[in-house]
Motif scaffolding. Structure first.
Motif, mmCIF file in Angstrom:
data_model
loop_
_atom_site.group_PDB
_atom_site.id
_atom_site.type_symbol
_atom_site.label_atom_id
_atom_site.label_comp_id
_atom_site.label_asym_id
_atom_site.label_seq_id
_atom_site.Cartn_x
_atom_site.Cartn_y
_atom_site.Cartn_z
ATOM 1 N N LEU A 48 0.906 -1.218 0.031
ATOM 2 C CA LEU A 48 0.085 0.095 -0.015
ATOM 3 C C LEU A 48 0.792 1.384 0.036
ATOM 4 N N ILE A 49 0.370 2.422 -0.887
ATOM 5 C CA ILE A 49 0.946 3.651 -0.430
ATOM 6 C C ILE A 49 -0.047 4.616 0.035
ATOM 7 N N LEU A 50 0.469 5.331 0.959
ATOM 8 C CA LEU A 50 -0.312 6.497 1.315
ATOM 9 C C LEU A 50 0.345 7.762 0.737
ATOM 10 N N MET A 51 -0.235 8.408 -0.086
ATOM 11 C CA MET A 51 0.411 9.670 -0.911
ATOM 12 C C MET A 51 -0.319 11.115 -0.560
ATOM 13 N N ASP A 52 0.304 12.112 0.138
ATOM 14 C CA ASP A 52 -0.045 13.194 0.228
ATOM 15 C C ASP A 52 -0.499 13.690 -1.055
ATOM 16 N N VAL A 53 -1.463 14.602 -1.312
ATOM 17 C CA VAL A 53 -1.762 15.108 -2.589
ATOM 18 C C VAL A 53 -0.946 16.356 -2.860
ATOM 19 N N VAL A 78 -2.798 2.924 -4.218
ATOM 20 C CA VAL A 78 -2.353 4.252 -3.926
ATOM 21 C C VAL A 78 -3.583 5.080 -3.325
ATOM 22 N N VAL A 79 -3.285 5.584 -1.984
ATOM 23 C CA VAL A 79 -4.280 6.118 -1.297
ATOM 24 C C VAL A 79 -4.147 7.377 -1.300
ATOM 25 N N ALA A 80 -5.018 8.395 -1.681
ATOM 26 C CA ALA A 80 -4.665 9.917 -1.392
ATOM 27 C C ALA A 80 -4.963 10.164 -0.012
ATOM 28 N N LEU A 81 -3.964 11.034 0.780
ATOM 29 C CA LEU A 81 -4.010 11.180 2.099
ATOM 30 C C LEU A 81 -3.963 12.762 1.898
ATOM 31 N N MET A 86 -13.460 19.314 0.461
ATOM 32 C CA MET A 86 -14.595 19.866 -0.081
ATOM 33 C C MET A 86 -15.683 18.921 -0.658
ATOM 34 N N LYS A 87 -16.763 19.310 -0.816
ATOM 35 C CA LYS A 87 -17.690 18.376 -1.724
ATOM 36 C C LYS A 87 -17.133 18.372 -3.144
ATOM 37 N N GLY A 88 -17.118 16.884 -3.665
ATOM 38 C CA GLY A 88 -16.661 16.540 -4.807
ATOM 39 C C GLY A 88 -15.026 16.217 -4.924
ATOM 40 N N ASP A 89 -14.454 16.577 -3.681
ATOM 41 C CA ASP A 89 -12.914 16.339 -3.742
ATOM 42 C C ASP A 89 -12.474 14.590 -3.558
ATOM 43 N N ARG A 90 -13.551 13.938 -2.834
ATOM 44 C CA ARG A 90 -13.168 12.722 -2.676
ATOM 45 C C ARG A 90 -13.547 11.932 -4.030
ATOM 46 N N GLU A 103 -8.990 11.686 4.737
ATOM 47 C CA GLU A 103 -8.980 13.018 4.985
ATOM 48 C C GLU A 103 -8.086 13.382 5.955
ATOM 49 N N LYS A 104 -7.493 14.701 5.873
ATOM 50 C CA LYS A 104 -6.474 15.117 7.150
ATOM 51 C C LYS A 104 -7.641 16.450 7.520
ATOM 52 N N PRO A 105 -7.601 16.464 8.850
ATOM 53 C CA PRO A 105 -6.804 15.960 9.828
ATOM 54 C C PRO A 105 -7.108 14.391 10.133
ATOM 55 N N ILE A 106 -6.205 13.677 10.467
ATOM 56 C CA ILE A 106 -6.380 12.402 10.430
ATOM 57 C C ILE A 106 -6.969 11.818 11.760
ATOM 58 N N GLU A 107 -8.259 11.176 11.659
ATOM 59 C CA GLU A 107 -8.911 10.605 12.759
ATOM 60 C C GLU A 107 -8.239 9.156 12.900
#
Length: 124
Positions: A48-53, A78-81, A86-90, A103-107
């Motif tokens: 798995l890769i966690l990738m900051d956008v 690859v996961v977008a971190l 905002m609405k639609g970003d996901r 999403e950040k901040p991370i829960e």
């Protein structure tokens, strides 16, 4: 356990994600920039890769595209971190090729649940 690459340029986020994943026994690889992260992905057998956008130099979206275009790395989820919440970003990020979205901040519990979901989806 899984072998996970974190590509994150914010030290606090790197520490938090690393601590959470290490607490679950995962082996971690870390990079503060996209190009070193891509190099790690090409050399290591990752699950798995966690990738900051929002990364300096080469952004996470471009890096994800490079990973998905490379035969050595295209099968690694690859996961977008991201702080894009905002609405639609996901939907936009998933449609662009990311395999997951956190999403950040991370829960912490949401983060760990999503990582486990993606790992089990990948057959790891």
């Amino acid at each position: 356990m899984a072998r996970i690459l974190i590509v994150e340029d914010t030290p606090g986020n790197m520490v938090l994600t690393s601590m959470l994943l290490e607490s679950k026994g995962h082996t971690l690889f870390c990079a503060e920039r996209a190009l070193p992260g891509i190099a790690i992905a090409q050399q290591e057998a990752l699950d798995l890769i966690l990738m900051d956008v929002q990364l300096p130099e080469v952004d996470g979206l471009t890096a994800m595209g490079l990973l998905k275009g490379d035969a050595r790395t295209r099968v690694i989820p690859v996961v977008a971190l991201t702080a894009y919440a905002m609405k639609g970003d996901r939907e936009r990020l998933l449609a662009s090729g990311f395999d997951g979205y956190i999403e950040k901040p991370i829960e912490p519990m949401v983060f760990l649940d999503e990582v486990e979901r993606l790992l089990s989806k990948g057959g790891t």
